[in-house]
Design an enzyme around this catalytic site. Structure first.
Site, PDB file in Angstrom:
ATOM      1  N   ASP A  76       0.630  23.040  14.562  1.00  0.00           N
ATOM      2  CA  ASP A  76       0.896  22.365  15.826  1.00  0.00           C
ATOM      3  C   ASP A  76      -0.431  21.951  16.450  1.00  0.00           C
ATOM      4  O   ASP A  76      -1.436  22.635  16.307  1.00  0.00           O
ATOM      5  CB  ASP A  76       1.652  23.327  16.745  1.00  0.00           C
ATOM      6  N   SER A  77      -0.414  20.843  17.181  1.00  0.00           N
ATOM      7  CA  SER A  77      -1.655  20.335  17.774  1.00  0.00           C
ATOM      8  C   SER A  77      -2.178  21.223  18.890  1.00  0.00           C
ATOM      9  O   SER A  77      -3.369  21.180  19.210  1.00  0.00           O
ATOM     10  CB  SER A  77      -1.415  18.935  18.330  1.00  0.00           C
ATOM     11  N   GLY A  78      -1.307  21.999  19.510  1.00  0.00           N
ATOM     12  CA  GLY A  78      -1.691  22.799  20.673  1.00  0.00           C
ATOM     13  C   GLY A  78      -1.465  22.072  21.984  1.00  0.00           C
ATOM     14  O   GLY A  78      -1.717  22.623  23.057  1.00  0.00           O
ATOM     15  N   GLY A  79      -0.986  20.835  21.909  1.00  0.00           N
ATOM     16  CA  GLY A  79      -0.774  20.068  23.123  1.00  0.00           C
ATOM     17  C   GLY A  79       0.253  20.700  24.054  1.00  0.00           C
ATOM     18  O   GLY A  79       0.085  20.685  25.270  1.00  0.00           O
ATOM     19  N   PHE A  80       1.321  21.259  23.483  1.00  0.00           N
ATOM     20  CA  PHE A  80       2.357  21.862  24.338  1.00  0.00           C
ATOM     21  C   PHE A  80       1.795  23.057  25.102  1.00  0.00           C
ATOM     22  O   PHE A  80       2.078  23.230  26.295  1.00  0.00           O
ATOM     23  CB  PHE A  80       3.561  22.292  23.502  1.00  0.00           C
ATOM     24  N   GLN A 188       7.152  10.622  22.434  1.00  0.00           N
ATOM     25  CA  GLN A 188       7.478  11.072  23.789  1.00  0.00           C
ATOM     26  C   GLN A 188       8.296   9.998  24.505  1.00  0.00           C
ATOM     27  O   GLN A 188       8.642   8.982  23.910  1.00  0.00           O
ATOM     28  CB  GLN A 188       6.180  11.390  24.548  1.00  0.00           C
ATOM     29  N   GLY A 215       8.927  16.515  23.534  1.00  0.00           N
ATOM     30  CA  GLY A 215       9.585  16.617  24.823  1.00  0.00           C
ATOM     31  C   GLY A 215      10.699  17.635  24.799  1.00  0.00           C
ATOM     32  O   GLY A 215      10.793  18.464  23.894  1.00  0.00           O
ATOM     33  N   ASP A 264      11.262  23.561  13.200  1.00  0.00           N
ATOM     34  CA  ASP A 264      10.513  24.805  13.440  1.00  0.00           C
ATOM     35  C   ASP A 264      10.949  25.358  14.782  1.00  0.00           C
ATOM     36  O   ASP A 264      11.280  24.606  15.703  1.00  0.00           O
ATOM     37  CB  ASP A 264       8.998  24.571  13.432  1.00  0.00           C
ATOM     38  N   HIS A 343      16.293  39.703   8.165  1.00  0.00           N
ATOM     39  CA  HIS A 343      17.695  39.299   8.100  1.00  0.00           C
ATOM     40  C   HIS A 343      17.903  37.911   8.705  1.00  0.00           C
ATOM     41  O   HIS A 343      18.558  37.051   8.101  1.00  0.00           O
ATOM     42  CB  HIS A 343      18.594  40.302   8.820  1.00  0.00           C
TER      43      HIS A 343
END
Length: 362
Positions: A76-80, A188, A215, A264, A343
Site C-alpha cells: 500500500d502507498s501509505g496514503g490512507f 478517487q 475511497g 485485501d 481458520h
C-alpha cells in the site's frame, strides 16, 4: 483475466490478500499463510517506513526475504494512513499539493510523503505490486474537497508513474510483471459519478498495470456503494482491478461480480482475534452468488464450551474443536488467536476457490 503475471510467478485470479501491515499477519508466520491457501499478501509502506525503515528491509534483501514469504507481495502507498492522520483533527498532519505532511506525535518530527518518496519506499521493500499515492476523502466531504482529491490523485499518479519509469527503465501499462514490479493507480471521486468518470478515464489514458478502487466503498447499509461497480465499468475491461479494503464476504462476492479480481482487507484476521469465526453453510456451493453461504460463530458464547465438533467440519474437519478454542480464548492463551486466524483465512481461501470454480465452469 484469470491470472496476473508477477515476478513471483502467475497469480491465479481472483485472489484475496490478507493485510500484513507491518510485514506480519498478526499471529501467523509465512508457513501458516501458505498452509491456509494464501498466495498473496499486502504490506503497508507507511508503517514499514516508520519501523524498521524501508531502507533496513532493503538491506536484508527486501520484504520477501525479511519475512520468509515466497508468495506475491503488494504494498500500500501509505496514503490512507497519512490522510487519516491529517483528517483526525489531532494536529498530526495536513495535505498539500506536494504530498502529505505528518507527525507521529504532536510536536514530533515533521515528515513529507511525496509521490516520488512513496514509490522509492515501495521499491526498497521489493514488493511485486506497487500503488500510486492518492488522496482519500470521506463521503461527507464537500464537493470542492472531492474535486481537489481527484486533481491531486491524478497529478500524484503521473508523478508516481514518472518516478517508476525512471527507476525501472520501462513504462507500466501492459500488466506483465514477469520481469518487473507492477504499478497500480487508484481511482478517487467520492460518490460523484462524474468525478469517478474523469479520474478513471485520465488514469487509463496515462497507462498503468492495474487500478484500485479508492475511497469509501461501504454505504450506511453495510453494502457496497454504487460507485464500486461504476468505477469498474469505467476502467478498461481487460485491466486488473483491485477492491482496496473490501473484505466482508458478501461484499467481496459483489465486488467480484462487478469485475474486481484482487481484494485485501484486515477483516478476517481482526474478526478472528475478536472470536468471530466463519462457517460455511451446507448450501454454500449453490448460494455463493446469492450471498447466503456462510454463518459466523461467536466463540465467546458459553454454548460452545461443550461442543466437540470442529469450527467448520466441512471446511476443516481436522481443525480444533469449538470447545478447545473456546477454552483457549477464555484463558487468554496466545495460540487461540493463531488457530482462529488460520481458520478464517482458510475460509477466505475456500471462498476464492469457489469463485475461481464459478469462472471456470459457470
Amino acid at each position: 483475466m484469470k491470472t496476473l503475471r508477477t515476478r513471483r510467478g502467475d497469480l491465479r485470479l481472483p485472489a484475496f490478500l490478507p493485510d500484513g501491515t507491518r510485514a506480519v499477519v498478526k499471529g501467523l508466520d509465512s508457513r501458516d499463510l501458505a498452509e491456509c491457501g494464501i498466495e498473496a499478501m499486502m504490506v503497508n509502506s507507511f508503517h514499514l517506513a516508520t519501523r524498521p525503515g524501508t531502507s533496513t528491509i532493503a538491506a536484508v534483501g527486501g520484504v520477501h526475504h525479511f519475512m520468509g514469504w515466497n508468495g506475491v507481495a503488494a504494498s500500500d502507498s501509505g496514503g490512507f494512513q497519512a490522510w487519516s492522520m491529517a483528517a483526525s483533527g489531532a494536529g498530526l498532519g495536513s495535505v498539500t499539493d506536494k504530498g502529505f505532511v505528518y507527525r507521529h506525535e504532536r510536536g514530533g518530527k515533521k515528515h513529507l510523503l511525496t509521490p516520488e518518496k512513496c514509490i522509492r519506499r515501495q521499491m526498497e521493500l521489493g514488493t511485486d505490486i506497487l500503488f500510486c499515492l492518492d488522496q482519500c476523502t470521506h463521503p461527507d466531504d464537500a464537493a470542492d474537497v472531492q474535486r481537489q482529491s481527484v486533481e491531486r490523485s491524478l497529478t500524484w499518479a503521473r508523478r508516481c508513474r514518472e518516478e517508476y519509469t525512471a527507476r525501472v527503465g520501462t513504462e507500466p501499462g501492459n500488466a506483465d510483471g514477469q520481469e518487473r514490479t507492477l504499478l497500480f493507480a487508484v481511482v478517487q471521486g467520492g460518490n460523484d459519478p462524474e468525478l469517478r468518470r474523469r479520474c478513471a478515464h485520465e488514469l487509463a489514458a496515462m497507462g498503468f498495470d492495474g487500478f484500485g478502487f479508492g475511497g469509501w466503498p461501504i454505504g450506511d447499509d453495510g453494502l457496497l456503494t454504487d460507485m464500486v461497480a461504476l468505477t469498474a465499468e469505467l476502467l478498461p475491461p481487460e485491466a486488473p482491478k483491485h477492491a482496496l479494503g473490501i473484505g466482508k464476504p458478501e461484499n467481496l462476492v459483489s465486488a467480484w461480480n462487478a469485475g474486481y479480481r484482487l481484494f485485501d482487507c484486515a477483516l478476517p484476521t481482526r474478526n478472528a482475534r475478536r472470536k468471530r469465526l466463519y462457517k460455511t453453510l451446507e448450501s454454500s456451493h449453490k448460494q455463493l452468488i446469492k450471498n447466503d453461504f456462510y454463518d459466523v460463530l461467536y466463540l465467546e458464547h458459553e454454548q460452545h464450551s461443550r461442543e466437540a465438533a470442529p469450527v467448520d467440519p466441512v471446511l476443516d474437519p481436522t481443525g480444533p474443536a469449538r470447545s478447545y478454542l473456546h477454552h483457549l480464548f477464555r484463558i487468554n492463551e496466545p495460540s487461540a488467536e493463531r488457530l482462529a486466524t488460520r481458520h478464517n483465512l482458510k475460509f477466505y481461501a475456500w471462498m476464492i476457490d469457489r469463485l475461481r470454480d464459478q469462472e471456470d465452469h459457470g
